[in-house]
Design an enzyme around this catalytic site. Structure first.
Site, short mmCIF file in Angstrom:
data_model
loop_
_atom_site.label_atom_id
_atom_site.label_comp_id
_atom_site.label_asym_id
_atom_site.label_seq_id
_atom_site.Cartn_x
_atom_site.Cartn_y
_atom_site.Cartn_z
N LYS A 261 -23.44 10.78 -11.17
CA LYS A 261 -24.69 10.55 -11.88
C LYS A 261 -24.18 9.80 -13.48
CE LYS A 261 -26.42 14.77 -10.45
NZ LYS A 261 -26.53 16.27 -10.47
N ASP B 247 -37.62 16.54 -8.94
CA ASP B 247 -37.43 15.25 -8.15
C ASP B 247 -38.89 14.95 -7.15
OD1 ASP B 247 -34.59 14.62 -9.30
OD2 ASP B 247 -34.29 16.08 -8.15
N ASN C 11 -39.42 25.60 -11.36
CA ASN C 11 -38.55 25.59 -11.14
C ASN C 11 -38.12 26.86 -12.33
OD1 ASN C 11 -37.32 24.42 -13.46
ND2 ASN C 11 -37.69 23.49 -12.49
N LYS D 97 -59.36 24.65 -3.96
CA LYS D 97 -58.52 26.00 -3.57
C LYS D 97 -57.98 25.89 -2.15
CE LYS D 97 -56.83 30.60 -3.12
NZ LYS D 97 -57.50 31.67 -2.49
N PHE E 41 -27.64 15.62 -18.63
CA PHE E 41 -27.66 17.42 -17.50
C PHE E 41 -27.41 17.21 -16.53
CE2 PHE E 41 -27.15 20.79 -20.68
CZ PHE E 41 -27.21 20.40 -21.31
N LYS F 236 -26.37 6.17 -14.06
CA LYS F 236 -28.19 6.34 -14.16
C LYS F 236 -27.78 5.43 -15.75
CE LYS F 236 -29.70 10.42 -12.25
NZ LYS F 236 -30.95 11.56 -13.05
N1 CTP Z 1 -33.57 13.79 -14.23
C1 CTP Z 1 -34.41 12.42 -14.88
N2 CTP Z 1 -35.73 12.28 -13.92
C2 CTP Z 1 -35.71 13.50 -12.57
C3 CTP Z 1 -34.64 14.22 -12.34
C4 CTP Z 1 -33.72 14.40 -13.23
O1 CTP Z 1 -34.53 12.51 -16.31
N3 CTP Z 1 -36.44 12.89 -12.15
C5 CTP Z 1 -32.75 13.97 -15.56
C6 CTP Z 1 -32.15 15.75 -15.78
O2 CTP Z 1 -32.98 15.95 -16.65
C7 CTP Z 1 -31.09 16.08 -15.51
C8 CTP Z 1 -29.96 14.65 -15.60
O3 CTP Z 1 -31.38 13.64 -14.78
O4 CTP Z 1 -30.93 15.22 -16.86
C9 CTP Z 1 -29.50 14.95 -13.54
O5 CTP Z 1 -30.64 15.75 -13.24
P1 CTP Z 1 -30.35 16.92 -11.61
O6 CTP Z 1 -31.04 17.53 -11.63
O7 CTP Z 1 -28.79 17.70 -11.85
O8 CTP Z 1 -29.91 15.71 -10.88
P2 CTP Z 1 -30.48 14.77 -9.95
O9 CTP Z 1 -30.59 13.47 -11.10
O10 CTP Z 1 -32.23 15.52 -9.93
O11 CTP Z 1 -29.68 14.28 -8.53
P3 CTP Z 1 -29.58 15.17 -7.63
O12 CTP Z 1 -30.97 15.61 -6.93
O13 CTP Z 1 -29.35 14.50 -6.51
O14 CTP Z 1 -29.03 16.28 -7.73
#
Ligand code: CTP
Length: 406
Positions: free
Chosen positions: A339, A280, A211, A290, A325, A343
């Protein structure tokens, strides 16, 4: 960052003395009151007037340079006791030897004696002089007495030799001063773990899913925590950023590696801030070779990664503070507040990708700090300032461990 701070630069007679003009200039731009003390030998490499113009302060070479009306103030005492930080760079073998043995026969060595502030010493000389056991013994002695030694760099030396002994870059010297005295050490004794940057999920030996995260917010958090005296572990995905000084960095690539590194560091952490943009999903399988293109489209099966923040929240120790975050493109407050509870985090720092001056890549951020007690909207500010506001908030909310244990 150094408004109201008195910084003393002790410049002794090495070729790198000329670089200290840049250090003096950088410190002045950070609003420090900079005073320079030079040895007579240093004046062969750079004239005192250069420092006087840059700092607007008189440069002292000798304690007997003190003007008659200075008798009341006694500069070698008032400068020494009034300093917030002293940096001796370049520090020659001679100056190191004198300070280590309590010899005070010029302004620099005399002013160091009454000082109560952090004293940073950067040895800078020929590699064989540096390796000399007497010099090493003197450096060891300074360390034992609490002087902070800045290790010299390796490289091509002015004397024609290759090796250790170069004065580090001016930016590093300024950074060391900031670490020593820019902030109140209100995170001293605390272990802060920060995650930063993107993760990279491999598809085959060539491709990854990643990303746009630059890591700037996480690195600013690590830096701010170090300035405030914390022991900092920065778990970082691949970024173009330099490791902040005074921080231990653990480099990872995948979400699974980040999970392992953060979980392990969190065992001793008082505060964990998950600023990383963790994937995620990851490819269900990683091809050994490859992936060759074929006719038609390609679908890649993905599987879920572990949610690190969720796991930290579920396994939170008493007194531990977990901060996440949240990056959203719509319904920022609603989604971010969800969240917080889902969490079991203590705070979520929400930022919207659609606002100019917030989010990935840029040096500023616009954050909303969400806790169970309510929300605090911060205006647009630099990521370093935002990082400090986050720690201010955490400290205001965190129950001191000692109180809980009592
Ligand atoms: N985070 C994490 N582990 C993951 C995904 C996210 O610890 N596999 C943490 C990120 O570092 C951040 C928080 O969760 O502190 C929220 O991340 P964000 O990408 O905004 O949300 P998600 O939890 O991934 O939820 P969604 O995809 O529904 O927005």
């Amino acid at each position: 960052m150094l408004t109201g701070k008195n910084i003393l630069l002790g410049v002794s007679g090495g070729i790198a003395a000329y670089k200290m003009a840049n250090v003096a200039s950088m410190l002045t731009k950070l609003h420090a009151d900079v005073h320079v003390m030079m040895t007579r030998n240093a004046t062969h490499f750079i004239p005192p007037q250069t420092f006087e113009v840059l700092t607007k302060n008189k440069v002292y070479l000798d304690t007997f340079d003190e003007a008659p009306d200075d008798a009341v103030h006694v500069p070698h005492i008032s400068l020494g006791t009034g300093a917030d930080c002293i940096l001796i760079a370049p520090a020659t073998a001679n100056v190191i030897g004198k300070i280590a043995n309590g010899i005070a026969d010029d302004m620099l060595t005399t002013t160091v004696l009454p000082a109560r502030c952090p004293i940073l010493v950067c040895p800078s000389m020929n590699v064989y002089m540096l390796e000399n056991p007497i010099v090493q013994d003197n450096i060891g002695k300074l360390k034992r007495f609490g002087y902070q030694i800045i290790e010299p760099d390796e490289g091509y030396l002015a004397c024609g030799y290759e090796g250790k002994g170069k004065l580090p870059k001016e930016e590093e010297l300024v950074e060391r001063i900031l670490l020593a005295c820019a902030c109140e050490k209100d995170l001293s004794g605390k272990h802060v773990v920060v995650s930063a940057g993107p993760t990279e999920e491999p598809l085959d030996p060539i491709r990854v899913i990643t990303n746009h995260s630059s890591g700037k917010m996480g690195y600013a958090l690590a830096k701010a925590a170090a300035y405030r005296g914390a022991k900092v572990t920065l778990v970082s995905g691949p970024t173009a950023l330099e490791k902040p000084i005074g921080v231990e960095r653990v480099d990872i690539h995948t979400a699974e590696e980040m999970y392992q590194a953060v979980t392990s560091a969190a065992e001793t952490a008082d505060i964990v801030v998950m600023a990383a943009a963790v994937a995620d999903y990851t490819p269900a399988t990683v091809a050994d070779q490859k992936i060759k293109k074929k006719e038609g489209d390609l679908s890649i099966p993905l599987k879920r990664t572990k949610d690190i923040l969720l796991s930290l929240g579920q396994n939170k120790r008493q007194g531990q503070f977990i901060c996440g975050f949240s990056m959203e493109t719509e319904n920022l407050l609603e989604n971010s507040s969800a969240k917080l509870s889902k969490k079991n985090a203590d705070m979520i720092c929400a930022n919207s990708l659609t606002q100019e001056g917030a989010g990935y890549q840029v040096d500023t951020n616009i954050l909303t700090l969400i806790t169970k007690d309510g929300t605090e909207q911060l205006p647009m500010m630099s990521k370093l300032e935002a990082a400090h506001r986050i720690f201010d908030k955490i400290l205001s909310l965190q129950t001191p461990r000692e109180t809980e244990e009592a």
